[in-house]
Design a protein around this motif. Structure first.
Motif, PDB file in Angstrom:
ATOM      1  N   MET A  20       0.686  -1.756   0.063  1.00 43.55           N
ATOM      2  CA  MET A  20      -0.016  -0.241   0.239  1.00 43.55           C
ATOM      3  C   MET A  20       0.751   1.304  -0.099  1.00 43.55           C
ATOM      4  SD  MET A  20      -2.877  -0.976   0.274  1.00 43.55           S
ATOM      5  CE  MET A  20      -4.052   0.355  -0.192  1.00 43.55           C
ATOM      6  N   ASN A  23       2.504   1.453  -3.611  1.00 44.75           N
ATOM      7  CA  ASN A  23       1.729   1.636  -5.021  1.00 44.75           C
ATOM      8  C   ASN A  23       1.393   2.585  -5.438  1.00 44.75           C
ATOM      9  OD1 ASN A  23       0.615   0.455  -7.285  1.00 44.75           O
ATOM     10  ND2 ASN A  23      -1.242  -0.436  -6.150  1.00 44.75           N
ATOM     11  N   GLY A  69      -3.905  -3.536  -7.898  1.00 42.43           N
ATOM     12  CA  GLY A  69      -4.218  -3.250  -6.466  1.00 42.43           C
ATOM     13  C   GLY A  69      -3.888  -5.477  -6.267  1.00 42.43           C
ATOM     14  N   SER A 123      -5.743  -2.368   3.519  1.00 44.76           N
ATOM     15  CA  SER A 123      -6.158  -1.958   1.726  1.00 44.76           C
ATOM     16  C   SER A 123      -6.975  -1.438   1.180  1.00 44.76           C
ATOM     17  CB  SER A 123      -7.000  -3.961   1.371  1.00 44.76           C
ATOM     18  OG  SER A 123      -5.930  -4.744   1.627  1.00 44.76           O
ATOM     19  N   GLN A 163      -7.207   0.161  -2.845  1.00 44.62           N
ATOM     20  CA  GLN A 163      -6.880  -0.751  -3.852  1.00 44.62           C
ATOM     21  C   GLN A 163      -7.349  -1.797  -3.499  1.00 44.62           C
ATOM     22  OE1 GLN A 163      -1.843  -0.105  -3.902  1.00 44.62           O
ATOM     23  NE2 GLN A 163      -2.588   1.756  -2.691  1.00 44.62           N
TER      24      GLN A 163
END
Length: 256
Positions: free
Chosen positions: A148, A151, A157, A179, A182
Motif C-alpha cells: 500500500m 503502490n 491493486g 487495502s 486498492q
C-alpha cells in the motif's frame, strides 16, 4: 453487495454451460480461469470464441465480465482479449517470500517489475490484482502495508484471499481496512477442508468481513470460492447455499 463466480467451479463443463449454471444461480458476474487446476475456459475463449464471442455468450446469460484469473499463462497472454471484451480485473500471484528486513526493497522491485503489465492494463482498460498466498511476497500484514505504501498505480491493486491470512493467523478485517481502495477482488473463502471452504459451509462467520468491506466502500464483487472439485449438480447446490448465506451476512452487516 454484488456477487461473482469463478468459472473453475464448473471446469468439467464447456464454457457456455458453465455460464448458464452461474447465471441460473443468480450471480451477476464471472471470473474466467486460465488452465490452473486444468480449467479449460479462458484458453477456450481465447482460441475459439474471441472477444465478440465472449461478449455474446455473457450477454445471452445476463452476466458481466469481472475478471480473468491468469495464474497459468500470465496476464500478457490474455490482456488484449480482456480489453476487447470490455475490460476487467486480471488476477495473478506475487513472487517468492523474503527476509522481513528486505521486505520494502523487494516489494519496490516487484512493483517496478510489473510496469509492463500495468501499461497493458492501461491500454486495455483493465486492472491488475495481486493475490496474497502462503509462502509468497504478499502474505503477511507487513507485506500488505508495504504494498500500500509503495503502490501509486491506480490500475494495480489486491485480490484478497482470506483463507491464506487465516493460515498465518492474520486479521482479515485489518487487511481489508489497510487495502482500502486498492482492493479489487475479494474471495469469500475460508480455511477448511473440501466444500467447507465455501461461505456458509465451514466455521467462519463472514459477517465481520462483509462489514469491513462496506466500511471501505468496496465497489467490486464478492466471490465465493473453493478449490474443492465436485460434479456440477453438487457444486450448484453448495454455491446456492453460499449465495443465500452471504446475503444474510450482508443484511446483518449493513442493515437498511
Amino acid at each position: 453487495m454484488r456477487l461473482s463466480m469463478s468459472s473453475n467451479h464448473f471446469k468439467s463443463l464447456p464454457f457456455e454451460k458453465a455460464c448458464q449454471r452461474i447465471a441460473a444461480l443468480g450471480f451477476e458476474a464471472i471470473d474466467i480461469w486460465s488452465p490452473y487446476q486444468k480449467c479449460p475456459h479462458l484458453d477456450d475463449v481465447l482460441n475459439r470464441l474471441e472477444p465478440d464471442g465472449l461478449k455474446e455468450v455473457l450477454a445471452k446469460n445476463g452476466l458481466k465480465l469481472y475478471a480473468f484469473s491468469v495464474y497459468v499463462g500470465g496476464y500478457r497472454r490474455y490482456a488484449e482479449l480482456l480489453g476487447k471484451a470490455g475490460g476487467g480485473v486480471a488476477i495473478r500471484g506475487s513472487t517468492r517470500p523474503c527476509n522481513p528486513k528486505e521486505l520494502t526493497s523487494r516489494m519496490k522491485d516487484f512493483i517496478e517489475g510489473l510496469k509492463p503489465e500495468i501499461e497493458l492494463a492501461e491500454k486495455y482498460n483493465s486492472y491488475l490484482a495481486i493475490e496474497n498466498h502462503g509462502h509468497a511476497l504478499l502474505n503477511s500484514l507487513d507485506s500488505f502495508k508495504a504494498f500500500m505504501d509503495i503502490n501509486t498505480h491506480p490500475r494495480l491493486g489486491i485480490a484478497l484471499a482470506p483463507r491464506h491470512l487465516q493460515g498465518i493467523k492474520t486479521s482479515v478485517d485489518e487487511v481489508i481496512a489497510i487495502s482500502g481502495k486498492q482492493l479489487l477482488f475479494f474471495y469469500a473463502w475460508q480455511r477448511a477442508k473440501g466444500m467447507n471452504q465455501l461461505p456458509g459451509h465451514g466455521p467462519t462467520d463472514f459477517t465481520p468481513w462483509i462489514a469491513a468491506l462496506a466500511k471501505i466502500d468496496y465497489r467490486w464483487y464478492v466471490n465465493p470460492f473453493t478449490h474443492h472439485a465436485a460434479e456440477p449438480d453438487v457444486m450448484s447446490a453448495a454455491l446456492a447455499k453460499s449465495r443465500d448465506y452471504l446475503r444474510k451476512c450482508y443484511a446483518k452487516a449493513v442493515p437498511t
